[in-house]
Motif scaffolding. Sequence first.
Motif, PDB file in Angstrom:
ATOM      1  N   ILE A  28       0.860  -1.190   0.000  1.00 20.03           N
ATOM      2  CA  ILE A  28       0.000   0.000   0.000  1.00 20.03           C
ATOM      3  C   ILE A  28       0.891   1.233   0.000  1.00 20.03           C
ATOM      4  O   ILE A  28       1.423   1.646   1.036  1.00 20.03           O
ATOM      5  CB  ILE A  28      -0.953  -0.003   1.196  1.00 20.03           C
ATOM      6  N   PHE A  29       1.052   1.812  -1.168  1.00 22.90           N
ATOM      7  CA  PHE A  29       2.002   2.893  -1.386  1.00 22.90           C
ATOM      8  C   PHE A  29       1.750   4.069  -0.452  1.00 22.90           C
ATOM      9  O   PHE A  29       2.687   4.670   0.078  1.00 22.90           O
ATOM     10  CB  PHE A  29       1.881   3.328  -2.852  1.00 22.90           C
ATOM     11  N   SER A  30       0.491   4.381  -0.225  1.00 27.81           N
ATOM     12  CA  SER A  30       0.156   5.585   0.547  1.00 27.81           C
ATOM     13  C   SER A  30       0.580   5.485   2.010  1.00 27.81           C
ATOM     14  O   SER A  30       0.601   6.496   2.710  1.00 27.81           O
ATOM     15  CB  SER A  30      -1.350   5.849   0.465  1.00 27.81           C
ATOM     16  N   MET A  31       0.950   4.321   2.474  1.00 29.52           N
ATOM     17  CA  MET A  31       1.329   4.129   3.869  1.00 29.52           C
ATOM     18  C   MET A  31       2.813   4.382   4.127  1.00 29.52           C
ATOM     19  O   MET A  31       3.272   4.295   5.266  1.00 29.52           O
ATOM     20  CB  MET A  31       0.974   2.710   4.322  1.00 29.52           C
ATOM     21  N   TYR A  32       3.559   4.695   3.049  1.00 32.31           N
ATOM     22  CA  TYR A  32       5.004   4.847   3.171  1.00 32.31           C
ATOM     23  C   TYR A  32       5.435   6.305   3.103  1.00 32.31           C
ATOM     24  O   TYR A  32       4.963   7.073   2.248  1.00 32.31           O
ATOM     25  CB  TYR A  32       5.716   4.080   2.056  1.00 32.31           C
ATOM     26  N   ASP A  33       6.355   6.671   3.999  1.00 29.15           N
ATOM     27  CA  ASP A  33       7.112   7.897   3.815  1.00 29.15           C
ATOM     28  C   ASP A  33       8.140   7.616   2.721  1.00 29.15           C
ATOM     29  O   ASP A  33       8.723   6.530   2.673  1.00 29.15           O
ATOM     30  CB  ASP A  33       7.826   8.313   5.098  1.00 29.15           C
ATOM     31  N   LEU A  34       8.368   8.592   1.866  1.00 32.28           N
ATOM     32  CA  LEU A  34       9.221   8.381   0.693  1.00 32.28           C
ATOM     33  C   LEU A  34      10.366   9.379   0.678  1.00 32.28           C
ATOM     34  O   LEU A  34      10.196  10.535   1.108  1.00 32.28           O
ATOM     35  CB  LEU A  34       8.389   8.543  -0.583  1.00 32.28           C
ATOM     36  N   ARG A  35      11.482   8.946   0.161  1.00 31.74           N
ATOM     37  CA  ARG A  35      12.656   9.821   0.095  1.00 31.74           C
ATOM     38  C   ARG A  35      13.453   9.552  -1.172  1.00 31.74           C
ATOM     39  O   ARG A  35      13.425   8.449  -1.717  1.00 31.74           O
ATOM     40  CB  ARG A  35      13.566   9.589   1.312  1.00 31.74           C
ATOM     41  N   TRP A  36      14.127  10.585  -1.627  1.00 32.14           N
ATOM     42  CA  TRP A  36      15.153  10.451  -2.663  1.00 32.14           C
ATOM     43  C   TRP A  36      16.513  10.650  -2.010  1.00 32.14           C
ATOM     44  O   TRP A  36      16.714  11.613  -1.265  1.00 32.14           O
ATOM     45  CB  TRP A  36      14.963  11.493  -3.762  1.00 32.14           C
ATOM     46  N   TYR A  37      17.420   9.746  -2.303  1.00 34.16           N
ATOM     47  CA  TYR A  37      18.812   9.852  -1.904  1.00 34.16           C
ATOM     48  C   TYR A  37      19.665   9.909  -3.165  1.00 34.16           C
ATOM     49  O   TYR A  37      19.213   9.530  -4.249  1.00 34.16           O
ATOM     50  CB  TYR A  37      19.243   8.640  -1.076  1.00 34.16           C
ATOM     51  N   ARG A  38      20.902  10.326  -3.002  1.00 40.50           N
ATOM     52  CA  ARG A  38      21.843  10.265  -4.112  1.00 40.50           C
ATOM     53  C   ARG A  38      23.226   9.919  -3.581  1.00 40.50           C
ATOM     54  O   ARG A  38      23.555  10.192  -2.431  1.00 40.50           O
ATOM     55  CB  ARG A  38      21.865  11.574  -4.900  1.00 40.50           C
ATOM     56  N   GLN A  39      24.001   9.327  -4.463  1.00 39.96           N
ATOM     57  CA  GLN A  39      25.373   8.974  -4.122  1.00 39.96           C
ATOM     58  C   GLN A  39      26.276   9.299  -5.303  1.00 39.96           C
ATOM     59  O   GLN A  39      26.125   8.721  -6.388  1.00 39.96           O
ATOM     60  CB  GLN A  39      25.499   7.503  -3.744  1.00 39.96           C
ATOM     61  N   ALA A  40      27.182  10.221  -5.063  1.00 37.27           N
ATOM     62  CA  ALA A  40      28.162  10.597  -6.077  1.00 37.27           C
ATOM     63  C   ALA A  40      29.402   9.722  -5.913  1.00 37.27           C
ATOM     64  O   ALA A  40      29.645   9.181  -4.829  1.00 37.27           O
ATOM     65  CB  ALA A  40      28.521  12.068  -5.922  1.00 37.27           C
ATOM     66  N   PRO A  41      30.195   9.584  -6.967  1.00 35.70           N
ATOM     67  CA  PRO A  41      31.401   8.753  -6.874  1.00 35.70           C
ATOM     68  C   PRO A  41      32.305   9.209  -5.733  1.00 35.70           C
ATOM     69  O   PRO A  41      32.604  10.393  -5.599  1.00 35.70           O
ATOM     70  CB  PRO A  41      32.075   8.977  -8.226  1.00 35.70           C
ATOM     71  N   GLY A  42      32.705   8.252  -4.898  1.00 38.03           N
ATOM     72  CA  GLY A  42      33.609   8.553  -3.804  1.00 38.03           C
ATOM     73  C   GLY A  42      32.983   9.236  -2.617  1.00 38.03           C
ATOM     74  O   GLY A  42      33.691   9.620  -1.675  1.00 38.03           O
ATOM     75  N   LYS A  43      31.666   9.397  -2.642  1.00 37.50           N
ATOM     76  CA  LYS A  43      30.980  10.074  -1.545  1.00 37.50           C
ATOM     77  C   LYS A  43      29.935   9.165  -0.917  1.00 37.50           C
ATOM     78  O   LYS A  43      29.503   8.174  -1.519  1.00 37.50           O
ATOM     79  CB  LYS A  43      30.320  11.357  -2.038  1.00 37.50           C
ATOM     80  N   GLU A  44      29.521   9.517   0.284  1.00 40.98           N
ATOM     81  CA  GLU A  44      28.481   8.759   0.952  1.00 40.98           C
ATOM     82  C   GLU A  44      27.105   9.115   0.374  1.00 40.98           C
ATOM     83  O   GLU A  44      26.903  10.197  -0.184  1.00 40.98           O
ATOM     84  CB  GLU A  44      28.510   9.043   2.457  1.00 40.98           C
ATOM     85  N   ARG A  45      26.190   8.181   0.521  1.00 42.62           N
ATOM     86  CA  ARG A  45      24.816   8.435   0.090  1.00 42.62           C
ATOM     87  C   ARG A  45      24.223   9.539   0.975  1.00 42.62           C
ATOM     88  O   ARG A  45      24.385   9.518   2.199  1.00 42.62           O
ATOM     89  CB  ARG A  45      23.985   7.159   0.206  1.00 42.62           C
ATOM     90  N   GLU A  46      23.532  10.480   0.333  1.00 36.75           N
ATOM     91  CA  GLU A  46      22.957  11.594   1.090  1.00 36.75           C
ATOM     92  C   GLU A  46      21.486  11.764   0.765  1.00 36.75           C
ATOM     93  O   GLU A  46      21.028  11.468  -0.349  1.00 36.75           O
ATOM     94  CB  GLU A  46      23.699  12.901   0.771  1.00 36.75           C
TER      95      GLU A  46
END
Length: 117
Positions: A28-46
């Motif tokens: 049930i999609f509506s029950m989830y909090d959603l986020r976008w993360y990104r990870q650049a080369p050599g860096k941590e996911r943010e």
Amino acid sequence: QVQLAESGGGLVQPGGSLRLSCAASGSIFSMYDLRWYRQAPGKERELVAGITTGGSTNYADSVKGRFTISRDNAKNTMYLQMNVLKLEDTAVYYCNAKMAISLTPYWGQGTQVTVSS
């Protein structure tokens, strides 16, 4: 559980725009909090941006005013509209879903965004 699949990445020039999509299935999609993360080369996911089940949003300082997160529960899809893209926005972008009552996050496979002239 939920399965997530990102799309919409690609190569764009500085100042350009892209819209990422994250399609969900299996729960049930509506029950989830959603986020976008990104990870650049050599860096941590943010964390880039988030949207709650109630529609409240938050953004990393680096993308405020340029990126917009949204969700369409009827289509089981989350979006990230990215405008005025910069070289430093180059990264693999991942969508993330988590219920507030659960410790288990779910991740998509990622989509590459490359900003280059």
